[in-house]
Design a protein around this motif. Structure first.
Motif, PDB file in Angstrom:
ATOM      1  N   LEU A  13      15.334  14.313  -9.267  1.00 44.58           N
ATOM      2  CA  LEU A  13      17.040  15.234 -10.021  1.00 44.58           C
ATOM      3  C   LEU A  13      16.558  14.521 -11.646  1.00 44.58           C
ATOM      4  N   VAL A  14      17.394  13.173 -11.201  1.00 42.97           N
ATOM      5  CA  VAL A  14      17.878  12.369 -12.035  1.00 42.97           C
ATOM      6  C   VAL A  14      17.110  12.154 -13.026  1.00 42.97           C
ATOM      7  N   GLY A  64      18.278   3.740  -5.546  1.00 45.12           N
ATOM      8  CA  GLY A  64      16.834   4.096  -5.275  1.00 45.12           C
ATOM      9  C   GLY A  64      16.394   4.758  -3.712  1.00 45.12           C
ATOM     10  N   ILE A  65      15.469   4.385  -3.928  1.00 45.28           N
ATOM     11  CA  ILE A  65      14.543   4.809  -1.827  1.00 45.28           C
ATOM     12  C   ILE A  65      15.503   3.549  -1.359  1.00 45.28           C
ATOM     13  N   GLN A  74      16.167  11.521  -0.878  1.00 45.14           N
ATOM     14  CA  GLN A  74      15.685  10.143  -1.173  1.00 45.14           C
ATOM     15  C   GLN A  74      14.789  10.524  -2.482  1.00 45.14           C
ATOM     16  N   PHE A  75      13.628  11.740  -2.635  1.00 44.81           N
ATOM     17  CA  PHE A  75      12.821  11.342  -3.754  1.00 44.81           C
ATOM     18  C   PHE A  75      13.121  12.569  -4.034  1.00 44.81           C
ATOM     19  N   LEU A  87       1.000  -1.485  -0.433  1.00 45.62           N
ATOM     20  CA  LEU A  87       0.306  -0.392  -0.010  1.00 45.62           C
ATOM     21  C   LEU A  87       0.993   1.314   0.098  1.00 45.62           C
ATOM     22  N   TYR A  88       2.067   1.492   1.161  1.00 46.09           N
ATOM     23  CA  TYR A  88       2.262   2.460   0.961  1.00 46.09           C
ATOM     24  C   TYR A  88       3.911   2.670  -0.036  1.00 46.09           C
ATOM     25  N   GLY A  89       4.111   1.685  -0.324  1.00 41.91           N
ATOM     26  CA  GLY A  89       4.681   1.462  -1.309  1.00 41.91           C
ATOM     27  C   GLY A  89       4.374   2.317  -3.303  1.00 41.91           C
ATOM     28  N   ILE A  90       2.709   2.206  -3.073  1.00 39.83           N
ATOM     29  CA  ILE A  90       2.068   2.897  -4.598  1.00 39.83           C
ATOM     30  C   ILE A  90       2.468   4.511  -3.827  1.00 39.83           C
ATOM     31  N   ARG A  91       2.136   4.387  -2.515  1.00 40.97           N
ATOM     32  CA  ARG A  91       2.240   5.926  -2.311  1.00 40.97           C
ATOM     33  C   ARG A  91       4.128   6.637  -2.556  1.00 40.97           C
ATOM     34  N   THR A  92       4.429   5.917  -2.839  1.00 42.08           N
ATOM     35  CA  THR A  92       5.728   6.344  -3.222  1.00 42.08           C
ATOM     36  C   THR A  92       6.689   5.881  -4.925  1.00 42.08           C
ATOM     37  N   SER A  93       5.831   5.276  -5.581  1.00 40.98           N
ATOM     38  CA  SER A  93       6.072   4.986  -7.169  1.00 40.98           C
ATOM     39  C   SER A  93       5.640   6.211  -7.746  1.00 40.98           C
TER      40      SER A  93
END
Length: 324
Positions: free
Chosen positions: A190-191, A267-268, A184-185, A106-112
């Motif tokens: 930027l990259v 990445g994260i 991290q975000f 669930l929280y991985g969706i928010r990250t992506s």
């Protein structure tokens, strides 16, 4: 003046904004309707992740398998079959740390989505600024931009992303200091933005170079319109559909790219939930616990596929001639 007005009316510009019935036309296509439903479901899950996790009674960071006996073996693998799936842990437990897989997804969706939408917004803005400006100005500006674009596109993008990410992090964070989550975000955005704007800029440059010679632009010049007015009122409205299609296709590309970088370890980082890192961990324990890799892999596949199909549906809805 009458002649100028007649010329402007006889050479009407292309369709300007997206048609009012865009959503209806997308839903008329069965594939587009299903893709839109899947994308909407993922967006809803991302927005409601804290509420769902609270109702579920779990969070993505607590080490349930280590805190409660009888959940993990001495080797760190879930004791229950199918990765520890049960009524208490719907998608099982993470091998080693024993975190809940469902809430991590669930929280991985928010990250992506956060990284993908931010990157798509930045690259679209840069692509519009560069592409429209260069296409309108032409001349030496166009030639210099074309050369620089070809040079940048010649670089191996994935290799540069792998190299730039840790370099930027080391420059922004003092040695020995823990890197904050927002950093991290920011680094990933930027990259991705460093090279992601070039294809859109090249596409818009070609479109604007064609539009600037049309009679409706020439008539606007003849009536005394300045460059800013022509770009904002005449050129930009005619590339809105192109921008919408680009943004729709860019989001899944950035989701997949972010997962690849996290899979490769640049990445994260922990403890932020991330699909790419989950897949990386799943590949390490695949023989002993194939279930852990299944859920993030399927989630990533469904999301990227649905967003790509939605992008195709949007493109066909904006340009019926492209429909098969």
């Amino acid at each position: 003046m009458a002649v100028v007005e007649h010329v402007a009316a006889s050479d009407a510009p292309p369709v300007r904004p997206a048609p009012p019935g865009l959503l209806r036309r997308v839903c008329r296509d069965r594939t587009g309707a299903v893709a839109l439903g899947v994308v909407a479901l993922f967006l809803l899950l991302a927005l409601a992740a804290p509420l769902i996790a609270a109702l579920y009674g779990k969070n993505p960071t607590e080490h349930y398998g280590q805190n409660a006996p009888g959940l993990l073996s001495d080797g760190g693998l879930p004791i229950a079959p199918n990765g520890g799936i049960s009524g208490e842990f719907w998608f099982g437990l993470e091998p080693g740390l024993g975190r809940d897989v469902f809430t991590q997804l669930l929280y991985g969706i928010r990250t992506s989505l956060l990284i993908a939408f931010a990157s798509a917004t930045v690259t679209t803005a840069l692509g519009v600024l560069a592409g429209v400006a260069v296409g309108y100005l032409g001349g030496i500006t166009d030639r210099v931009f074309g050369f620089l674009s070809n040079v940048l596109l010649a670089f191996p993008t994935l290799l540069l992303l792998l190299a730039l990410s840790p370099v930027i992090q080391s420059r922004l964070v003092d040695p020995g200091t823990a890197e904050p989550e927002w950093m991290q975000f920011l680094v990933l955005v930027l990259v991705f933005s460093a090279f992601g704007w070039i294809p859109l800029a090249l596409s818009l440059r070609a479109t604007v170079r064609s539009l600037r010679e049309r009679d409706f632009v020439q008539s606007a010049r003849a009536m005394g319109a300045g460059g800013f007015h022509i770009v904002v009122r005449e050129l930009l409205p005619n590339v809105r559909a192109q921008l919408l299609v680009h943004a729709t296709m860019a989001v899944p590309a950035f989701v997949a790219s972010e997962a690849v970088l996290s899979f490769l370890g640049v990445g994260i980082n922990e403890p932020v939930p991330d699909w790419g890192r989950m897949i990386s961990r799943g590949s390490e324990v695949f023989r002993a616990d194939p279930t852990y890799m299944f859920f993030p892999g399927v989630a990533l596949l469904l999301f990227v596929l649905a967003f790509n199909l939605l992008g195709d549906a949007v493109r066909d809805a904006l340009d019926p001639r492209a429909a098969r």
